[in-house]
Design an enzyme around this catalytic site. Structure first.
Site, PDB file in Angstrom:
ATOM      1  N   GLU A  55     -22.356 -43.787  13.150  1.00 13.64           N
ATOM      2  CA  GLU A  55     -21.515 -44.590  14.539  1.00 13.64           C
ATOM      3  C   GLU A  55     -22.885 -45.338  15.171  1.00 13.64           C
ATOM      4  OE1 GLU A  55     -22.893 -40.124  16.564  1.00 13.64           O
ATOM      5  OE2 GLU A  55     -22.475 -41.249  18.410  1.00 13.64           O
ATOM      6  N   GLU A  59     -34.122 -23.016  18.596  1.00  8.07           N
ATOM      7  CA  GLU A  59     -32.457 -23.623  19.092  1.00  8.07           C
ATOM      8  C   GLU A  59     -31.837 -25.143  17.838  1.00  8.07           C
ATOM      9  OE1 GLU A  59     -34.984 -24.188  20.001  1.00  8.07           O
ATOM     10  OE2 GLU A  59     -35.776 -26.192  21.756  1.00  8.07           O
ATOM     11  N   ASP A  88     -21.089 -53.989  24.735  1.00  8.25           N
ATOM     12  CA  ASP A  88     -22.343 -54.700  25.856  1.00  8.25           C
ATOM     13  C   ASP A  88     -23.253 -55.513  24.832  1.00  8.25           C
ATOM     14  OD1 ASP A  88     -21.712 -52.333  26.348  1.00  8.25           O
ATOM     15  OD2 ASP A  88     -22.328 -50.807  25.910  1.00  8.25           O
ATOM     16  N   SER A 119     -19.998 -42.071  26.436  1.00  5.95           N
ATOM     17  CA  SER A 119     -19.282 -40.815  26.952  1.00  5.95           C
ATOM     18  C   SER A 119     -18.323 -40.335  27.045  1.00  5.95           C
ATOM     19  CB  SER A 119     -19.602 -39.861  28.329  1.00  5.95           C
ATOM     20  OG  SER A 119     -21.263 -40.570  29.011  1.00  5.95           O
ATOM     21  N   CYS A 122     -41.503 -22.416  23.674  1.00  4.91           N
ATOM     22  CA  CYS A 122     -42.566 -23.772  23.176  1.00  4.91           C
ATOM     23  C   CYS A 122     -43.010 -23.580  24.718  1.00  4.91           C
ATOM     24  CB  CYS A 122     -41.624 -24.459  23.152  1.00  4.91           C
ATOM     25  SG  CYS A 122     -43.261 -26.009  22.696  1.00  4.91           S
ATOM     26  N   GLY A 140     -42.382 -21.861  27.399  1.00  4.15           N
ATOM     27  CA  GLY A 140     -41.579 -20.733  27.480  1.00  4.15           C
ATOM     28  C   GLY A 140     -42.293 -19.686  27.095  1.00  4.15           C
ATOM     29  N   THR A 198      -7.556 -50.317  26.581  1.00  2.00           N
ATOM     30  CA  THR A 198      -7.994 -49.936  24.730  1.00  2.00           C
ATOM     31  C   THR A 198      -7.506 -52.202  23.651  1.00  2.00           C
ATOM     32  OG1 THR A 198      -7.379 -48.173  24.694  1.00  2.00           O
ATOM     33  CG2 THR A 198      -7.238 -49.355  22.385  1.00  2.00           C
ATOM     34  N   GLU A 237     -25.979 -55.568  23.634  1.00  3.00           N
ATOM     35  CA  GLU A 237     -26.945 -54.716  23.319  1.00  3.00           C
ATOM     36  C   GLU A 237     -26.033 -54.485  21.836  1.00  3.00           C
ATOM     37  OE1 GLU A 237     -26.249 -54.300  26.254  1.00  3.00           O
ATOM     38  OE2 GLU A 237     -28.436 -53.335  27.562  1.00  3.00           O
ATOM     39  N   HIS A 268     -39.252 -24.508  18.134  1.00  5.78           N
ATOM     40  CA  HIS A 268     -37.816 -24.646  18.960  1.00  5.78           C
ATOM     41  C   HIS A 268     -37.028 -24.131  17.700  1.00  5.78           C
ATOM     42  CE1 HIS A 268     -39.141 -27.141  22.189  1.00  5.78           C
ATOM     43  NE2 HIS A 268     -40.126 -27.492  22.211  1.00  5.78           N
TER      44      HIS A 268
HETATM   45  N1  GLN Z   1     -46.066 -29.482  27.363  1.00  3.45           N
HETATM   46  C1  GLN Z   1     -46.266 -28.226  26.084  1.00  3.45           C
HETATM   47  C2  GLN Z   1     -47.489 -28.570  25.019  1.00  3.45           C
HETATM   48  O1  GLN Z   1     -46.965 -30.278  24.469  1.00  3.45           O
HETATM   49  C3  GLN Z   1     -44.898 -27.757  25.432  1.00  3.45           C
HETATM   50  C4  GLN Z   1     -44.219 -28.450  24.599  1.00  3.45           C
HETATM   51  C5  GLN Z   1     -42.514 -27.893  24.803  1.00  3.45           C
HETATM   52  O2  GLN Z   1     -42.030 -26.939  25.891  1.00  3.45           O
HETATM   53  N2  GLN Z   1     -41.823 -28.703  23.944  1.00  3.45           N
HETATM   54  O3  GLN Z   1     -47.867 -27.930  24.120  1.00  3.45           O
END
Ligand code: GLN
Length: 544
Positions: A140, A512, A147, A14, A381, A383, A191, A149, A510
């Site tokens: 990156e 966003e 670690d 982080s 989605c 929503g 460090t 890994e 989406h």
């Molecule tokens: N669960 C819902 C679906 O699979 C919505 C998925 C989401 O919001 N990315 O369709």
């Protein structure tokens, strides 16, 4: 030929390797160089798509449908470029490829081992991006030096450093310099230890970027240079910033870009141009308005689970010179009494994406409230699916309405599994993923929001299994909900909106994921604009 920059992390996780990598890449890009970033994650999952957001934060999705680490979101937002499958690779993916090759007989009877087979595959993946003619590829390495890994990655890096010329590759080690209050000084020992780990793996870092809460002295830098075998001029500090978007500016002040350009013998195509970036920062830091946006989700104790939504709101806020206060509300805590209490000081509401039935009724209630009160609403989605269920229950007036994800037995499954998902049993990488075409209906809000540059045709990224059930399409317009965006290939409804509402838009994709600092997403920009208008109207009404 591309030049390679590797970013490793020491002392603790982080520290913000993703932000430092993105900031450096931004500075190089702002000098006209073609840059990309990739991330290697040292866990065994093939991709983070199946990881719980509580563990790993948001799963970011690329145009080509890769489910990736959320750092890829930072890369895209900083660089204003689209990444792809090749930009995020996990240990699981590396092993899967090597094991598949072994099953095919590609290794001709040889014993398959970490060195050279796994390390060769890591190197192949690092170099895969070279085909796109990048001037610089920033890689990156996830995890922290030390670690177990991380070891194969460090070994691959050691080999690559040997194969490449010194002027073609550079290693940056991001580390922490803690300040001990009791002793009244910064401490270099952690460090020193993490650089020693790197040296034991055969790697001497070229640059040390020191994360610190306060400025470190020249003496500390000298000490680090001496003990870590790094030029003193290449020991730079990364002081905590007020916003991640300030970090490129801080890195420029520390001359990280200059160090890199000199070491790699890069030839910038122009002098540094951060005009757009600085414009954004100025608007972001000097807002003229302020709105409260509720984000209803079920991982709300963890902002990382909705990283891209928070960032998209910041971009859209700055575009409108408006400060956004995100008020996260847990959908499981929403009932009839709590909603109005929370919502009276609110100027917009987003129902977040999600999976499963937990908290779904709270989300549906929230939609009902903002629909009835005329509060700006953006459904993303899940929503959007909640908005459709709410509409069929309370406006169309059907009973026993649901999504089959929540209630497979519902009499009216207005949201249902897509037909091509019906026979899929495997979880990883099997959703509808990546960018799909969507045609916007003329005269709708969606058409107006996206505006002329799109001319009614958009490509947005998806990640879901369920969809609006077209058997119910007939009800929509009849009762006042407009399907304003449709996929032309399969007729799936991707956007719904209510024309008689100030802003009520549900999107199956989406948005966003595609919002960038220098190119905020039009849906978020318009949503924030509506929230500002809603607040202004409310203030006017109250003062009448
Ligand atoms: N669960 C819902 C679906 O699979 C919505 C998925 C989401 O919001 N990315 O369709």
């Amino acid at each position: 030929m591309s030049k390679f920059i590797f970013v490793t992390g020491g002392v603790t996780s982080s520290l913000g390797k993703g932000i430092i990598s993105s900031s450096l890449a931004k500075l190089l890009q702002a000098r006209g160089l073609k840059v990309t970033i990739q991330k290697f994650d040292p866990y065994i999952n093939v991709d983070p798509g199946t990881l719980n957001p509580y563990e790993h934060g948001e799963c970011f999705v690329t145009d080509d449908g890769a489910e990736t680490d959320l750092d890829l979101g930072h890369y895209e937002r900083f660089l204003n470029i689209s990444t792809s499958q090749a930009n995020n690779v996990t240990t699981g993916r590396i092993y899967q490829t090597v094991i598949n090759k072994e099953r095919e007989g590609d290794f001709l009877g040889k014993t398959v081992q970490i060195i050279p087979h796994i390390t060769d595959e890591i190197k192949r993946r690092i170099k895969l991006l070279e085909k796109d003619d990048y001037d610089v590829i920033v890689t990156e390495l996830g995890g922290t030096v030390g670690d177990i890994e991380s070891l194969p990655y460090l070994e691959a890096l050691r080999q690559l450093k040997r194969e490449l010329k010194n002027k073609d590759c550079l290693v940056i080690h991001l580390t922490l310099i803690p300040y001990l209050k009791a002793a009244g000084e910064h401490k270099t020992k952690p460090t020193q230890h993490s650089v020693k780990e790197l040296q034991m793996a055969g790697i001497i870092p070229d640059v040390l970027v020191c994360r610190t809460e306060s400025h470190i002295s020249e003496e500390i830098k000298e000490k680090l240079a001496l003990f870590c075998n790094v030029e003193k001029s290449n020991v730079i500090e990364a002081v905590d910033a007020d916003t991640i978007y300030r970090v490129p500016i801080l890195m420029q002040e520390e001359e990280l870009d200059k160090i890199v350009i000199d070491h790699l013998h890069l030839e910038p195509k122009k002098s540094l141009d951060l005009t757009k970036w600085n414009d954004f920062l100025h608007r972001y830091k000097h807002p003229k308005a302020e709105v409260n946006i509720i984000l209803v989700g079920k991982y709300n104790e963890l902002a990382d689970a909705y990283k891209s939504i928070y960032e998209a709101l910041d971009h859209a806020g700055a575009e409108n010179s408006c400060k956004i206060n995100v008020v996260p509300i847990h959908s499981e805590n929403l009932d009839d009494t709590s909603l109005p209490l929370e919502i009276h000081k609110i100027h917009g509401l987003i129902v977040a994406p999600g999976f499963g039935d937990r908290g779904i009724e709270g989300k549906i209630k929230a939609v009902q409230y903002v629909r009835e009160q005329g509060i700006p609403f953006l459904g993303i989605c899940l929503g959007m699916q909640c908005a459709v269920v709410e509409f069929f229950r309370n406006v169309v007036g059907l009973s026993d309405v649901s999504s089959t994800e929540v209630n497979p037995e519902a009499a009216h499954p207005v949201i249902a599994l897509m037909s091509d998902q019906k026979d899929i049993r495997q979880k990883g990488g099997t959703m509808r993923l990546g960018a799909y075409q969507c045609i916007l209906k003329k005269g709708t809000k969606a058409f107006e929001i996206y505006g002329a540059p799109h001319n009614g045709e958009i490509y947005e990224r998806h990640r879901h299994r369920y969809e609006f059930n077209n058997a119910y399409k007939g009800y929509l317009e009849k009762h006042g909900m407009i399907p304003s965006g449709v996929n032309p290939k399969n007729d799936l409804i991707e956007i719904v909106e209510l024309p008689d509402h100030p802003f009520f838009v549900g999107v199956q994709f989406h948005p966003e994921y595609k919002s960038r600092v220098e190119e905020p997403h039009p849906l978020f920009v318009s949503f924030v604009q509506s929230a500002i208008n809603y607040k202004d109207d409310k203030v006017k009404l109250n003062t009448l």
